[in-house]
Design an enzyme around this catalytic site. Sequence first.
Site, mmCIF file in Angstrom:
data_model
loop_
_atom_site.group_PDB
_atom_site.id
_atom_site.type_symbol
_atom_site.label_atom_id
_atom_site.label_comp_id
_atom_site.label_asym_id
_atom_site.label_seq_id
_atom_site.Cartn_x
_atom_site.Cartn_y
_atom_site.Cartn_z
ATOM 1 N N TYR A 155 1.025 -1.168 -0.092
ATOM 2 C CA TYR A 155 0.172 -0.040 0.167
ATOM 3 C C TYR A 155 0.877 1.378 -0.004
ATOM 4 O O TYR A 155 0.672 2.228 -0.648
ATOM 5 C CB TYR A 155 -0.987 -0.089 1.234
ATOM 6 C CG TYR A 155 -1.862 1.010 1.190
ATOM 7 C CD1 TYR A 155 -3.195 0.820 0.403
ATOM 8 C CD2 TYR A 155 -2.061 2.305 1.829
ATOM 9 C CE1 TYR A 155 -4.168 1.776 0.261
ATOM 10 C CE2 TYR A 155 -3.049 3.209 1.853
ATOM 11 C CZ TYR A 155 -4.379 2.835 1.051
ATOM 12 O OH TYR A 155 -5.149 3.766 0.742
ATOM 13 N N ILE A 188 -10.786 7.923 6.450
ATOM 14 C CA ILE A 188 -12.295 8.120 5.764
ATOM 15 C C ILE A 188 -13.163 6.936 5.705
ATOM 16 O O ILE A 188 -12.776 6.025 5.696
ATOM 17 C CB ILE A 188 -12.066 8.584 4.222
ATOM 18 C CG1 ILE A 188 -10.894 9.457 3.865
ATOM 19 C CG2 ILE A 188 -13.378 9.112 3.810
ATOM 20 C CD1 ILE A 188 -10.958 10.811 4.673
HETATM 21 N N1 LIG Z 1 -10.581 4.994 3.187
HETATM 22 C C1 LIG Z 1 -9.629 5.668 3.677
HETATM 23 O O1 LIG Z 1 -9.200 6.030 4.985
HETATM 24 C C2 LIG Z 1 -8.654 6.148 2.521
HETATM 25 C C3 LIG Z 1 -7.430 6.769 3.014
HETATM 26 C C4 LIG Z 1 -6.370 7.134 1.978
HETATM 27 C C5 LIG Z 1 -6.633 6.705 0.814
HETATM 28 N N2 LIG Z 1 -7.736 6.029 0.523
HETATM 29 C C6 LIG Z 1 -7.971 5.590 -0.926
HETATM 30 O O2 LIG Z 1 -9.152 6.147 -1.388
HETATM 31 C C7 LIG Z 1 -9.354 5.260 -2.556
HETATM 32 C C8 LIG Z 1 -10.895 4.568 -2.540
HETATM 33 O O3 LIG Z 1 -10.922 3.676 -1.446
HETATM 34 P P1 LIG Z 1 -12.196 3.943 -0.320
HETATM 35 O O4 LIG Z 1 -11.302 3.990 0.844
HETATM 36 O O5 LIG Z 1 -13.264 4.605 -0.914
HETATM 37 O O6 LIG Z 1 -12.573 2.233 -0.375
HETATM 38 P P2 LIG Z 1 -13.947 1.591 -0.910
HETATM 39 O O7 LIG Z 1 -13.514 0.085 -0.921
HETATM 40 O O8 LIG Z 1 -15.011 2.077 -0.353
HETATM 41 O O9 LIG Z 1 -13.998 2.013 -2.501
HETATM 42 C C9 LIG Z 1 -12.964 1.417 -3.480
HETATM 43 C C10 LIG Z 1 -13.922 1.201 -4.724
HETATM 44 O O10 LIG Z 1 -12.708 0.662 -5.773
HETATM 45 C C11 LIG Z 1 -13.505 -0.265 -6.415
HETATM 46 N N3 LIG Z 1 -12.392 -1.316 -6.973
HETATM 47 C C12 LIG Z 1 -11.694 -2.100 -6.262
HETATM 48 N N4 LIG Z 1 -10.689 -2.844 -7.144
HETATM 49 C C13 LIG Z 1 -11.027 -2.195 -8.445
HETATM 50 C C14 LIG Z 1 -10.628 -2.617 -9.654
HETATM 51 N N5 LIG Z 1 -9.491 -3.565 -9.796
HETATM 52 N N6 LIG Z 1 -11.194 -2.029 -10.752
HETATM 53 C C15 LIG Z 1 -12.133 -1.200 -10.735
HETATM 54 N N7 LIG Z 1 -12.606 -0.777 -9.567
HETATM 55 C C16 LIG Z 1 -12.076 -1.396 -8.343
HETATM 56 C C17 LIG Z 1 -14.080 -1.061 -5.333
HETATM 57 O O11 LIG Z 1 -15.092 -1.838 -5.991
HETATM 58 C C18 LIG Z 1 -14.643 0.121 -4.509
HETATM 59 O O12 LIG Z 1 -16.107 0.426 -5.227
HETATM 60 C C19 LIG Z 1 -8.438 4.115 -2.656
HETATM 61 O O13 LIG Z 1 -7.493 4.652 -3.803
HETATM 62 C C20 LIG Z 1 -7.775 4.065 -1.237
HETATM 63 O O14 LIG Z 1 -6.344 3.655 -1.436
HETATM 64 C C21 LIG Z 1 -8.635 5.570 1.237
#
Ligand SMILES: NC(=O)c1ccc[n+]([C@@H]2O[C@H](COP(=O)([O-])OP(=O)(O)OC[C@H]3O[C@@H](n4cnc5c(N)ncnc54)[C@H](O)[C@@H]3O)[C@@H](O)[C@H]2O)c1
Length: 282
Positions: A155, A188
């Site tokens: 990650y 988040i």
């Molecule tokens: N939630 C947090 O605290 C947080 C913090 C920092 C960064 N992020 C980043 O935010 C972004 C969104 O994540 P999130 O937290 O909303 O999680 P989430 O799991 O709610 O959403 C992620 C989405 O990506 C989709 N996905 C996964 N693999 C995929 C693929 N191979 N092709 C197409 N779509 C795919 C999933 O189906 C899902 O709808 C990510 O890049 C994550 O690393 C999240």
Amino acid sequence: MKSLEGKTAFVTGAASGIGLGIATSLAQAGVKVMLCDIQKDALDKAVADLRATNADVAGVLADVSLKDNLQHAADETIARFGKVHILVNNAGVGGGGDYGTWTEGGWNWVIGVNLMSVIWGIEIFGPLIEKHGEGGQIVSTASIAGMVALTNPAYDVTKFGVVALSEDLRPKLAPRGIGVSVLCPGVIRTNIVDSGRNIPARFAGQVPTAPTEGPGTEVLKAVTAAIASGIDPLYVGELVREAIEGDWPHIFTDLQFEPHIDARFATIKQGFDRIRERTPRH
Ligand SMILES: NC(=O)c1ccc[n+]([C@@H]2O[C@H](COP(=O)([O-])OP(=O)(O)OC[C@H]3O[C@@H](n4cnc5c(N)ncnc54)[C@H](O)[C@@H]3O)[C@@H](O)[C@H]2O)c1
């Protein structure tokens, strides 16, 4: 991009969490949005919910770690909306395994979804944005873990990669009328802890599962609890909309991890000071 109304955005990982927050916020600002995701039921629901608000949105299924899937999604976007102005490379997954448990499949899955998809996204959508001459914006979701390594190896590595790619391309794409922003969210409230729900079939059985015993379980529990009470993804969507309008280079969501980043910079500074002391002519 000062005026978003009537423009078109392509958002990956748009069926859940931050991606859905961004899609919603852009749609509310009058942007036409193509939502892209690997999970069909969630994608269909997200599109239906947004359409119920009179938003001009559509959905396209893709595994964004596969270049041909992304190319197809881009073709569908142009077929449906004619042009695209905003690319949001947001899909991402957590996992891959820590030292001692990581696997080749785990690394390949996380690198594919978190980093290669961003590279392919920019390669495919960059020329489409340039083509119409109306300008545009590329926003890629990294993480605060792209500024300070504090989660797990795959990650952190991919998120540093997204920050580096965005910082590298920002001055190069500016003269081409494309702003480049990198989103570095803190904690988040999303479904990221359950990232394993969408492991592509080609990696089935090859990705380490979450620990069920040992110190890792406590860490997982703490992360799960923190995410469950994290920042509202819709607020993150609002920040991203504002960042697109203002062409922000870095988009942070809060100040929680600023001291960690300060500590990293202090360590780096010490490294330079050590060399300064050894070689006084500097
Ligand atoms: N939630 C947090 O605290 C947080 C913090 C920092 C960064 N992020 C980043 O935010 C972004 C969104 O994540 P999130 O937290 O909303 O999680 P989430 O799991 O709610 O959403 C992620 C989405 O990506 C989709 N996905 C996964 N693999 C995929 C693929 N191979 N092709 C197409 N779509 C795919 C999933 O189906 C899902 O709808 C990510 O890049 C994550 O690393 C999240």
